[in-house]
Design an enzyme around this catalytic site. Structure first.
Site, PDB file in Angstrom:
ATOM      1  N   ASP A 218      51.244   1.594  43.041  1.00 36.89           N
ATOM      2  CA  ASP A 218      50.914   2.860  42.454  1.00 36.89           C
ATOM      3  C   ASP A 218      51.067   4.309  43.352  1.00 36.89           C
ATOM      4  O   ASP A 218      52.219   4.420  43.215  1.00 36.89           O
ATOM      5  CB  ASP A 218      49.562   2.306  44.402  1.00 36.89           C
ATOM      6  CG  ASP A 218      50.417   1.561  45.384  1.00 36.89           C
ATOM      7  OD1 ASP A 218      52.028   1.993  45.265  1.00 36.89           O
ATOM      8  OD2 ASP A 218      49.673   1.193  46.779  1.00 36.89           O
TER       9      ASP A 218
ATOM     10  N   ASP B 216      42.984  -1.762  57.091  1.00 31.40           N
ATOM     11  CA  ASP B 216      42.196  -2.649  57.050  1.00 31.40           C
ATOM     12  C   ASP B 216      42.247  -3.462  56.047  1.00 31.40           C
ATOM     13  O   ASP B 216      41.141  -3.889  55.119  1.00 31.40           O
ATOM     14  CB  ASP B 216      41.586  -1.878  55.791  1.00 31.40           C
ATOM     15  CG  ASP B 216      42.177  -0.752  54.965  1.00 31.40           C
ATOM     16  OD1 ASP B 216      42.952  -1.021  53.930  1.00 31.40           O
ATOM     17  OD2 ASP B 216      41.025   0.080  53.885  1.00 31.40           O
TER      18      ASP B 216
ATOM     19  N   HIS C 249      44.013  -3.861  52.538  1.00 35.71           N
ATOM     20  CA  HIS C 249      43.992  -2.976  51.430  1.00 35.71           C
ATOM     21  C   HIS C 249      45.595  -3.972  51.503  1.00 35.71           C
ATOM     22  O   HIS C 249      46.469  -3.656  51.617  1.00 35.71           O
ATOM     23  CB  HIS C 249      44.057  -1.817  51.183  1.00 35.71           C
ATOM     24  CG  HIS C 249      45.076  -0.753  51.707  1.00 35.71           C
ATOM     25  ND1 HIS C 249      44.184  -0.080  52.693  1.00 35.71           N
ATOM     26  CD2 HIS C 249      45.855  -0.736  51.357  1.00 35.71           C
ATOM     27  CE1 HIS C 249      45.169   1.187  52.188  1.00 35.71           C
ATOM     28  NE2 HIS C 249      46.396   0.698  51.896  1.00 35.71           N
TER      29      HIS C 249
ATOM     30  N   GLU D 218      41.371  -1.041  47.899  1.00 30.70           N
ATOM     31  CA  GLU D 218      40.465  -0.609  48.761  1.00 30.70           C
ATOM     32  C   GLU D 218      39.967  -1.588  49.192  1.00 30.70           C
ATOM     33  O   GLU D 218      39.542  -2.714  47.990  1.00 30.70           O
ATOM     34  CB  GLU D 218      39.682   0.695  49.180  1.00 30.70           C
ATOM     35  CG  GLU D 218      40.941   1.957  48.479  1.00 30.70           C
ATOM     36  CD  GLU D 218      41.350   2.288  50.436  1.00 30.70           C
ATOM     37  OE1 GLU D 218      41.894   0.623  51.757  1.00 30.70           O
ATOM     38  OE2 GLU D 218      41.809   2.725  51.073  1.00 30.70           O
TER      39      GLU D 218
HETATM   40  C1  GLP Z   1      49.810   2.628  51.329  1.00 33.48           C
HETATM   41  C2  GLP Z   1      50.506   1.986  50.378  1.00 33.48           C
HETATM   42  C3  GLP Z   1      50.595   0.666  51.223  1.00 33.48           C
HETATM   43  C4  GLP Z   1      51.106   0.101  52.085  1.00 33.48           C
HETATM   44  C5  GLP Z   1      50.402   0.952  53.092  1.00 33.48           C
HETATM   45  C6  GLP Z   1      50.959   0.493  54.612  1.00 33.48           C
HETATM   46  O1  GLP Z   1      48.062   2.928  51.657  1.00 33.48           O
HETATM   47  N1  GLP Z   1      49.339   2.020  49.154  1.00 33.48           N
HETATM   48  O2  GLP Z   1      51.206  -0.231  49.657  1.00 33.48           O
HETATM   49  O3  GLP Z   1      51.241  -1.360  51.394  1.00 33.48           O
HETATM   50  O4  GLP Z   1      50.304   2.280  53.040  1.00 33.48           O
HETATM   51  O5  GLP Z   1      51.231   0.933  54.723  1.00 33.48           O
HETATM   52  P1  GLP Z   1      52.457   0.971  56.060  1.00 33.48           P
HETATM   53  O6  GLP Z   1      53.924   0.518  55.518  1.00 33.48           O
HETATM   54  O7  GLP Z   1      53.256   2.390  56.196  1.00 33.48           O
HETATM   55  O8  GLP Z   1      51.389   0.685  56.949  1.00 33.48           O
END
Ligand code: GLP
Length: 262
Positions: A67, A136, A138, A143
């Site tokens: 993404d 959440d 995702h 989402e």
């Molecule tokens: C973002 C990314 C996800 C990732 C999530 C969790 O939303 N798009 O791919 O898994 O953050 O982030 P973190 O690993 O910093 O908790």
């Protein structure tokens, strides 16, 4: 679905890194699906170490990132482009032309997204898709309520995700509202999925994804339908799982040929 619980994030990351390194050694032109966030950082560090100290060769590897924020160019310090180069690509020998990250500045989002899907197909599909998870549930930026068969497309972030990700920006209002993300259908077509989740903040999302019903409101639960998905989680992220003893039992009783060897 396999649930692998390790005491620490470090230990879980080392195991997952070994699996990825093995995939690349077995198939030098492997196609990797890659995430951003704080979760994969120890794993990326370990891959860099294996590259430097054990000569793991990325010269034929192709990568597709999950993404990107819409509106942020590759030079923006909070763009996922920037993140990936800083934390992985600048330190390994993957050729620039093999790196694919959604273009946050594209002027034609639908056409860019179709092209991204086509490129994944042209490369023969993703061998290993690495994933983090949002609080959440995702994955990528799919989402809650994302179609379980969705493809690469634009998404609007939830206020919850904007809040979670605001820590990387000056303030909440600086977080872009829109993103491009691979879809859940795109992720499901990869040959293997590895989801990493660490810390208590992920425990509820992990519980719902693993032990809850498959539903669009918990996007990571779609992995229940994947025939080769593994969760590598630490003790805190596992703290709400009801059947954790069973998962540990399975892991410690694997037949020798199924153990993670180098
Ligand atoms: C973002 C990314 C996800 C990732 C999530 C969790 O939303 N798009 O791919 O898994 O953050 O982030 P973190 O690993 O910093 O908790």
């Amino acid at each position: 679905m396999e649930i692998i619980v390790q005491e620490t994030a470090e230990q879980a990351s080392m195991l997952a890194a070994r699996l990825i390194a093995k995939t690349i050694s077995d198939k030098p032109d492997a196609v990797l699906g890659l995430p951003t966030g704080s979760t994969p950082l120890p794993l990326y560090k370990e891959l860099i170490r294996i590259h430097k100290e054990e000569n793991l060769d990325f010269s034929s590897v192709t990568s597709f990132n999950l993404d990107e924020y819409l509106g942020l160019g590759p030079e923006h310090p909070q763009s996922y482009h920037h993140f990936m180069y800083e934390n992985l690509f600048n330190h390994i020998n993957i050729p620039a032309e093999n790196i694919n990250i959604p273009d946050g500045l594209t002027e034609n989002v639908p056409s860019f997204c179709n092209g991204y899907e086509q490129k994944i197909k042209d490369k023969g599909g993703i061998d290993i898709q690495l994933l983090g998870i949002g609080s959440d549930g995702h994955i990528g930026f799919n989402e809650p309520s994302s179609s379980l068969t969705s493809r690469t497309r634009i998404k609007t972030l939830t206020p919850n995700t904007i809040k979670d990700n605001a820590r990387f920006f000056e303030n909440e209002s600086a977080v872009p509202r829109h993103v491009i993300t691979m879809g859940l259908g795109t992720v499901m077509e990869s040959r293997e999925c590895i989801l990493l989740a660490f810390g208590e903040a992920k425990a509820e999302a992990v519980r719902q994804s693993v032990e809850g019903p498959l539903c669009a409101m918990v996007p990571a639960s779609v992995l229940q339908m994947h025939n080769r998905s593994r969760f590598f989680i630490d003790a805190e992220a596992a703290s709400k799982l009801e059947k954790v003893e069973y998962y540990n039992w399975v892991f410690s009783n694997k037949p020798a040929w199924q153990q993670f060897e180098k």
